[in-house]
Design an enzyme around this catalytic site. Structure first.
Site, PDB file in Angstrom:
ATOM      1  CG  HIS A  92      -0.368   0.211   2.521  1.00 26.46           C
ATOM      2  ND1 HIS A  92      -0.149  -0.822   3.404  1.00 26.46           N
ATOM      3  CD2 HIS A  92       0.052   1.326   3.164  1.00 26.46           C
ATOM      4  CE1 HIS A  92       0.378  -0.349   4.523  1.00 26.46           C
ATOM      5  NE2 HIS A  92       0.514   0.955   4.391  1.00 26.46           N
TER       6      HIS A  92
ATOM      7  CG  ASP B  13      -0.170  -4.102   2.677  1.00 26.43           C
ATOM      8  OD1 ASP B  13       0.214  -3.591   1.610  1.00 26.43           O
ATOM      9  OD2 ASP B  13      -0.511  -3.431   3.666  1.00 26.43           O
TER      10      ASP B  13
ATOM     11  CB  SER C 227       3.409   1.826   6.033  1.00 20.60           C
ATOM     12  OG  SER C 227       2.215   1.789   6.744  1.00 20.60           O
TER      13      SER C 227
END
Length: 375
Positions: free
Chosen positions: A117, A147, A221
């Site tokens: 993402h 992911d 992230s």
């Protein structure tokens, strides 16, 4: 509410954060050797054992110095189309940012693991290394189910991280998060493993997440979660937050899963995920539906809709069947069934345990490759 650290415009991508923590927890006191004790003297109590497996926590600054050069800042740029009145379309530039971890190096070429993402639909990727060098990155492959994404970068100064074994993590073990929250640059936060084996089907059905209270905010992230030896045990991925910021509940993809995904991405450019052709939709089995189907238990999933031209129909699966097992493992809900399919080797034959009315029997079906899921 849950918030995935998705890349947003400019700075809003997935980021983790917290203040830099460098400290030290001293070792437990050790008893020295004692001469033979006279009979009249009370026996000496044994030395207390260290509460930390493998000895005391090392100097935190040493761990940070070891890991920081392996973590990079990622910038992802692309565009998206905006529909305007009267059928016009306007193309708007997009930019997001996140973190990544150098996991392997061959010559001057290195491979960086991050979250899918963070990359999104970007057409231009660049990374800033620990020494402030900026390099163009190439996308090797994406696994949206886990992911995770793998990038390739060329630079002689790349420093790969040391892999750790996430299966050996223990609850309350010290961990450190390293990333680039809010594009601040290398930021280190300290915490513990709050839990292991956390699941969230809305995020991924193939990952059992590591939960940590190490401070994580938008920007982390794709960053590193390391253990007390500086070994990579997780890729920081998402947080649970009602405010959008750190609330002490962060989650990381375990390193064992990340390592397997990275190896497949490097070799094939994708991760082969399994599916059963012909099964269009499955549904959870509630008491009312179980009664309608004349089954006595609510364990399993219902084949709600299927296609006659698929492998499942040819093998004997029918709409209304209740699948209660997959290759000898019990199936209790839709998430377990989806995970079993996605992780089954493509080209193999799976054995489904099926309950139809009062009968229960096995059906063998081939596993084919699932289509790539969009972000």
């Amino acid at each position: 509410m849950r918030r995935l650290l998705l890349p947003a415009a400019l700075v809003a991508a997935s980021f983790f954060a917290g203040m830099v923590v460098t400290g030290r927890i001293g070792p437990s006191e050790q008893a020295t050797a004692q001469p033979a004790t006279p009979a009249a003297q009370a026996p000496v109590a044994p030395a207390p054992r260290s509460a930390v497996p493998g000895g005391p926590l090392p100097e935190l600054a040493d761990i940070a110095e070891l890991v920081i050069p392996s973590v990079v800042n990622i910038s992802a740029m692309g565009s998206r189309q905006m529909r305007l009145p009267f059928g016009f379309v306007d193309e708007q530039p997009t930019q997001s940012a996140g973190s990544g971890v150098v996991i392997r190096k061959s010559g001057d070429v290195g491979y960086i693991l991050t979250n899918a993402h963070v990359i999104g639909d970007a057409t231009q990727l660049s990374v800033v290394l620990w020494n402030r060098r900026e390099r163009t990155a190439e996308l090797v492959g994406i696994d949206p189910y886990a992911d995770l994404a793998l990038l390739r970068v060329k630079d002689p100064s790349l420093q790969p991280v040391i892999w750790g074994d996430s299966a050996r993590l223990r609850v309350a073990e010290w961990v450190m998060a390293v990333g680039n929250p809010y594009q601040l640059g290398e930021t280190v936060t300290l915490g513990i493993v709050s839990a292991v084996g956390r699941t969230n089907p809305q995020m991924s059905v193939v990952a059992d997440y590591i939960q940590t209270d190490a401070a994580i905010n938008p920007g982390n992230s794709g960053g590193a979660l390391v253990n007390r030896r500086g070994e990579l045990v997780g890729i920081n991925t998402w947080i649970y937050s009602e405010s959008g910021g750190y609330q002490g509940i962060g989650f990381a993809v375990p390193s064992n899963l990340a390592r397997d995904v990275a190896a497949q991405l490097e070799k094939f450019g994708k991760v082969q995920r399994g599916t059963i052709s012909g099964i269009i939709r499955i549904a959870p089995l509630n008491p009312g539906l179980a009664q309608d189907l004349n089954v006595t238990s609510t364990d399993g999933v219902v084949v709600y809709r299927m296609r006659r031209s698929g492998d499942a129909w040819a093998a004997g699966v029918r709409a209304g069947d209740v699948i209660v097992g997959f290759n000898g493992t019990g199936i209790r809900n839709t998430e377990e069934f989806e995970r079993s399919m996605l992780t089954a080797p493509v080209g193999s034959v799976a054995t489904l345990r099926v309950r139809r009315a009062r009968e229960e029997f096995d059906i063998k079906v081939p596993i084919t490759e699932a289509p790539l899921r969009t972000q």
